[in-house]
Design a protein around this motif. Structure first.
Motif, PDB file in Angstrom:
ATOM      1  N   UNK A  63       0.853  -1.191   0.000  1.00  0.00           N
ATOM      2  CA  UNK A  63       0.000   0.000   0.000  1.00  0.00           C
ATOM      3  C   UNK A  63       0.887   1.239   0.000  1.00  0.00           C
ATOM      4  N   UNK A  64       0.369   2.322  -0.525  1.00  0.00           N
ATOM      5  CA  UNK A  64       1.063   3.590  -0.356  1.00  0.00           C
ATOM      6  C   UNK A  64       0.085   4.733  -0.286  1.00  0.00           C
ATOM      7  N   UNK A  65       0.560   5.819   0.267  1.00  0.00           N
ATOM      8  CA  UNK A  65      -0.292   7.009   0.313  1.00  0.00           C
ATOM      9  C   UNK A  65       0.534   8.226  -0.071  1.00  0.00           C
ATOM     10  N   UNK A  66      -0.141   9.226  -0.545  1.00  0.00           N
ATOM     11  CA  UNK A  66       0.480  10.527  -0.798  1.00  0.00           C
ATOM     12  C   UNK A  66      -0.642  11.573  -0.728  1.00  0.00           C
ATOM     13  N   UNK A  67      -0.318  12.796  -1.079  1.00  0.00           N
ATOM     14  CA  UNK A  67      -1.312  13.876  -0.920  1.00  0.00           C
ATOM     15  C   UNK A  67      -2.488  13.740  -1.880  1.00  0.00           C
ATOM     16  N   UNK A  68      -2.327  12.925  -2.938  1.00  0.00           N
ATOM     17  CA  UNK A  68      -3.455  12.697  -3.841  1.00  0.00           C
ATOM     18  C   UNK A  68      -4.444  11.698  -3.245  1.00  0.00           C
ATOM     19  N   UNK A  69      -3.937  10.823  -2.366  1.00  0.00           N
ATOM     20  CA  UNK A  69      -4.803   9.792  -1.782  1.00  0.00           C
ATOM     21  C   UNK A  69      -5.420  10.295  -0.475  1.00  0.00           C
ATOM     22  N   UNK A  70      -4.582  10.901   0.382  1.00  0.00           N
ATOM     23  CA  UNK A  70      -5.084  11.501   1.624  1.00  0.00           C
ATOM     24  C   UNK A  70      -4.560  12.931   1.682  1.00  0.00           C
TER      25      UNK A  70
END
Lengths: 165, 70
Positions: free
Chosen positions: A31-38
């Motif tokens: 999984x990954x997150x960045x400012x586009x996801x959260x």
């Protein structure tokens, strides 16, 4: 799992569009997150590295615009310091080779050349966590540091913000 | 005082062109190698450079440490 008010903060699987870009294409990505996801998030990713990871020539030398923290974490709860694998991380434009066999954190300053990164052997799958001090992954490949015959074999990523028109 | 790019050290990656806040680092020449690798020959436009020193703001601002204060 039923959708709840804060479900968006629990990341289990990559959305389809994230599977098609950058590291999201790697089957080892959990999984990954960045400012586009959260909104407001920095870039974080978690991969699990198994034996298959030894089949790849590795991630080629590159830089990021912001600092990065890499964590290789063994999964033997009786001996968490043991990575259970051997990996090579090269550092600097000289590509100084470091062989890692223990659970390790690696700090990468902004614009610092790092990699090739290769998994040499895996006795036990381990976690690989990537944290960038930036809202989105930035990456500029440094292919010129690699012999021409190796360039096609390694993974190279150039994000839009590092391209010159 | 001025800044210049040491051509012998430069990796020709072009990162400085996108990072200089004044837009003072310009591409003089661009060569595409057979495998698609693009190499940039860059220089500091002294008329645009404010000598603020962002390019010396941290150890690895230039990945090759090719920018010199002269």
């Amino acid at each position: 799992m039923a959708e709840m008010k804060y479900s968006r903060y629990f990341l289990h699987e990559l959305p389809k569009e994230q599977r098609e870009k950058g590291f999201g294409r790697m089957p080892t990505m959990v999984a990954f997150t960045d400012a586009d996801i959260i909104e407001g998030s920095q870039y974080f990713s978690v991969m699990i590295m198994g034996f298959e990871a030894t089949r790849h020539a590795g991630h080629g030398p590159h830089v990021h615009k912001d600092p990065e923290l890499l964590i290789a974490l063994g999964t033997d709860t009786d001996n968490p310091r043991d990575l259970g694998a051997e990996m090579e991380m090269c550092m600097g434009p000289e590509m100084e080779s470091h062989i890692i066999t223990e659970s390790t954190m690696i700090y990468i300053p902004a614009h610092f050349v790092h990699c090739p990164f290769r998994i040499l052997s895996v006795k036990r799958p381990f976690l690989f966590i990537q944290c960038q001090y930036a809202p989105r992954l930035t990456e500029k490949s440094m292919k010129m540091l690699v012999a021409e015959e190796l360039r096609d074999k390694m993974v190279f990523i150039d994000t839009d913000d590092t391209r010159i028109d | 005082m001025a800044y210049r790019i040491n051509e012998k050290e430069c990796l020709k990656c072009g990162l400085c062109v996108t990072e200089c806040p004044e837009g003072a680092i310009v591409v003089d020449d661009k060569v595409t190698e057979p495998d698609g690798l693009v190499l940039f020959t860059t220089r500091i436009d002294q008329d645009k450079c404010t000598e603020f020193g962002t390019c010396q703001s941290h150890e690895w601002w230039c990945p090759a440490k090719a920018i010199e204060k002269v």
